[in-house]
Design a protein around this motif. Structure first.
Motif, mmCIF file in Angstrom:
data_model
loop_
_atom_site.group_PDB
_atom_site.id
_atom_site.type_symbol
_atom_site.label_atom_id
_atom_site.label_comp_id
_atom_site.label_asym_id
_atom_site.label_seq_id
_atom_site.Cartn_x
_atom_site.Cartn_y
_atom_site.Cartn_z
ATOM 1 N N ILE A 52 0.855 -1.185 0.000
ATOM 2 C CA ILE A 52 0.000 0.000 0.000
ATOM 3 C C ILE A 52 0.892 1.236 0.000
ATOM 4 N N LYS A 53 0.599 2.142 -0.926
ATOM 5 C CA LYS A 53 1.352 3.390 -1.044
ATOM 6 C C LYS A 53 0.527 4.598 -0.625
ATOM 7 N N LEU A 54 -0.801 4.408 -0.585
ATOM 8 C CA LEU A 54 -1.707 5.502 -0.230
ATOM 9 C C LEU A 54 -2.858 4.952 0.591
ATOM 10 N N LEU A 109 -14.521 9.031 -6.170
ATOM 11 C CA LEU A 109 -13.684 8.242 -7.066
ATOM 12 C C LEU A 109 -12.870 9.137 -8.000
ATOM 13 N N SER A 110 -13.471 10.186 -8.552
ATOM 14 C CA SER A 110 -12.721 11.053 -9.467
ATOM 15 C C SER A 110 -11.608 11.793 -8.728
ATOM 16 N N VAL A 111 -11.848 12.178 -7.480
ATOM 17 C CA VAL A 111 -10.807 12.822 -6.674
ATOM 18 C C VAL A 111 -9.664 11.832 -6.425
ATOM 19 N N LEU A 112 -10.005 10.603 -6.088
ATOM 20 C CA LEU A 112 -8.970 9.586 -5.879
ATOM 21 C C LEU A 112 -8.142 9.400 -7.150
ATOM 22 N N GLU A 113 -8.789 9.370 -8.293
ATOM 23 C CA GLU A 113 -8.059 9.195 -9.557
ATOM 24 C C GLU A 113 -7.076 10.342 -9.791
ATOM 25 N N GLU A 114 -7.441 11.568 -9.409
ATOM 26 C CA GLU A 114 -6.530 12.719 -9.530
ATOM 27 C C GLU A 114 -5.303 12.520 -8.634
ATOM 28 N N ASN A 140 1.401 8.786 -9.370
ATOM 29 C CA ASN A 140 1.783 7.752 -10.330
ATOM 30 C C ASN A 140 1.640 6.356 -9.722
ATOM 31 N N ILE A 141 0.462 6.085 -9.152
ATOM 32 C CA ILE A 141 0.161 4.772 -8.567
ATOM 33 C C ILE A 141 -1.132 4.239 -9.174
ATOM 34 N N THR A 142 -1.411 2.963 -8.912
ATOM 35 C CA THR A 142 -2.628 2.333 -9.421
ATOM 36 C C THR A 142 -3.593 2.051 -8.272
#
Length: 175
Positions: free
Chosen positions: A5-7, A82-87, A93-95
């Protein structure tokens, strides 16, 4: 938890707090936060894990607590989490596999169904618990975030070394 986990992304009401809203006659909103959660967030930061808050409500108390804990990403009044998380993921630079999200109610499901490690506190609604890979014994606002972070850190790091670093004064901790 497949990858590291990175975030760690957190909802607030029902996760960092007990889910109750305390609004004074002066219209100021008060929120009780647990110091053990703060310690866990500080340990996660020391271990190199980024943290974020994405919540549907706006609260000055959340801003203050996030500032104290040095939470890097704080988004309030968000309906499309979800859109905020994608930003955030794009910036880091994570998935999705690199993300842990803790939520307690149905507005958290769109993210929980996508991230690599969805977690629910004990007080989460049944539908959310059934969507989580892991759920804590602790309730939101009662150390659930710390329990989740301890689980992640124990899985990904030498947890006793982190504690030794704290005892040796190498970590500055905010509770």
């Amino acid at each position: 938890m497949k990858n590291s986990i990175k975030l760690i992304v957190l909802d607030v009401d029902g996760v960092l707090t007990d889910g109750k809203l305390y609004i004074g006659s002066d219209r100021v909103e008060y929120k009780p936060f647990h110091t053990q959660d703060g310690m866990g967030i500080s340990l996660a930061h020391y271990a190199g894990i980024k943290t974020a808050i994405i919540t549907g409500r706006n609260s000055e108390a959340v801003s203050k607590r996030a500032e104290e804990l040095k939470i890097q990403y704080v988004y309030q009044g968000i309906h499309d989490k979800l859109s905020v998380l994608e930003e955030i993921m794009s910036e880091l630079n994570i998935t999705m596999e690199d993300v842990c999200y803790m939520g307690d109610d149905i507005n958290d499901l769109p993210i929980m169904q996508k991230v690599g490690f969805p977690v629910a506190p004990d007080n989460a609604v049944t539908l959310v618990k059934s969507s989580a890979q892991h759920h804590t014994k602790a309730r939101g606002g009662e150390g659930a975030v710390r329990e989740m972070i301890d689980y992640i850190l124990s899985s990904q790091h030498d947890y006793s070394a982190l504690i030794r670093d704290y005892l040796d004064g190498k970590i500055t901790i905010t509770q």
